[in-house]
Enzyme design. Structure first.
Site, short mmCIF file in Angstrom:
data_model
loop_
_atom_site.label_atom_id
_atom_site.label_comp_id
_atom_site.label_asym_id
_atom_site.label_seq_id
_atom_site.Cartn_x
_atom_site.Cartn_y
_atom_site.Cartn_z
N CYS A 111 19.14 23.49 35.52
CA CYS A 111 20.09 22.44 35.16
C CYS A 111 20.74 21.83 36.40
O CYS A 111 20.72 22.40 37.49
CB CYS A 111 21.22 22.99 34.28
SG CYS A 111 20.67 23.86 32.80
N CYS A 154 -2.22 4.06 43.10
CA CYS A 154 -3.13 5.21 43.15
C CYS A 154 -2.95 6.12 41.95
O CYS A 154 -3.81 6.95 41.65
CB CYS A 154 -2.97 5.98 44.46
SG CYS A 154 -1.29 6.55 44.78
#
Length: 360
Positions: free
Chosen positions: A47, A328
């Site tokens: 978190c 890409c």
């Protein structure tokens, strides 16, 4: 890169003490956003420091300096605070510090100035470094040098530049200038520099570098090998990298925002990629893959007339320093699985889903 004043790539980070981090976690202190992530052993999630979930016991947590290290620790991102999704806005204090540096006549804001602003210097340093990965003073030094180079190249007398930028010692200014740009001020008219800016996106912070030739680099700051790319660019272009403003950076920021908002699927930024002739051919072919579509490495090799060259295509893809704008991420394995994205396969998946959603 400029050393030691301006480190653009993430390096090994020194975390605060566990006690300090746990206290920040308990208070959900926003000043520690970006400084550490909390792995909760009992749930297997990690978190942000400001997560609103129930506070775990101290013995059930461990701390990580980056998302990557938390993932390597075996944790998955929290669905409540979403530590990998989106980016927090610029903290008000950080924005205030940047504006103060821009407004200062010599580009310098001292601890005394901070005190006059009602800002505790240690708090300023901590928050600025937590957000930008560099100290406020390092940012100011790099920016002052960038402005000095621009003024010297414009023909302004060196002594005037020195005094305007707050350097009382001629030798000190000359040494600082040469350390950054590799040449003393009087020989710097031909010196080049790349201007750098961090840009926030829903998939994380990106670093953009540009000069008058075009956009040279656009990468996620946690990309593997970013530091090596910066060193290579500096060496090949014989330039320094300094924070600054440029019309191409402004254009990049606008088009990134439009891209992630679904208002654009292709970029029209002037590009100046640095690479070999073969890499340039591969990158040009990447630009021909329509948004919302993908090609395999084998298909790319066939189109380029090198049917036995998928591995070479893969290496050229990995050398691309202009993420998103040279797409890409649209190259996948022949069986449709994802592979080979230095920004992280989770980002590649998100980008492809995003483009499929808006390309139609």
């Amino acid at each position: 890169m400029i050393q030691p004043d301006f480190t653009l790539a993430a390096s090994v980070q020194t975390l605060p003490t566990p006690r300090t981090m746990y206290r920040a976690l308990s208070r959900r202190d926003p000043a520690y956003e970006g400084v550490f992530f909390t792995g909760v052993k009992t749930t297997g999630i990690f978190c942000r420091p400001t997560c609103k979930a129930k506070r775990p016991r101290a013995e059930n947590v461990e701390f990580f300096p980056t998302v990557t290290e938390a993932l390597h620790g075996g944790y998955r991102p929290c669905r409540l605070c979403r530590p990998m999704d989106g980016t927090r806005p610029v903290p008000p204090l950080v924005e205030r510090l940047r504006r103060a540096a821009e407004a200062a006549a010599d580009g310098r804001v001292t601890d005394k100035d901070l005190a006059a602003m009602g800002v505790e210097p240690t708090t300023a340093r901590r928050q600025f470094k937590a957000y930008h990965g560099m100290t406020f003073h390092a940012y100011q030094r790099a920016r002052r040098m960038g402005l000095a180079l621009r003024e010297v190249k414009a023909g302004k007398p060196v002594i005037a530049v020195q005094l305007d930028r707050g350097y009382e010692s001629t030798s000190g200014f000359r040494e600082a200038f040469a350390r950054v740009f590799g040449a003393p001020p009087r020989g710097a008219k031909a010196a080049a520099c790349l201007l750098a800016r961090r840009m926030e996106t829903p998939l994380g912070t990106m670093l953009a570098l540009a000069d008058d030739a075009g956009l040279r680099l656009l990468e996620f700051v946690d990309r593997r090998g970013l530091e090596r790319e910066l060193v290579g660019l500096r060496r090949r272009l014989k330039c320094a990298i300094v924070p600054g403003n440029h019309a191409i950076l402004d254009q990049t920021a606008v088009q990134l925002s439009e891209y992630f908002s679904g208002l654009r699927t292709e970029f029209t930024i002037p590009l100046a990629p640095v690479g070999s002739e073969f890499q340039g051919r591969v990158w040009s072919e990447l630009g021909r893959i329509p948004p919302g579509h993908t090609r395999s490495y084998a298909e790319m090799a066939q189109r380029l007339g090198i049917p036995k060259g998928p591995r070479a295509i893969g290496r050229a893809n990995g050398s691309n320093m202009l993420a998103l704008v040279i797409p890409c991420h649209r190259v996948i394995n022949a069986d449709g699985t994802l592979n080979g994205y230095a920004g992280g396969l989770w980002r590649k998946q998100r980008l492809l889903e995003h483009e499929r959603k808006y390309a139609s």
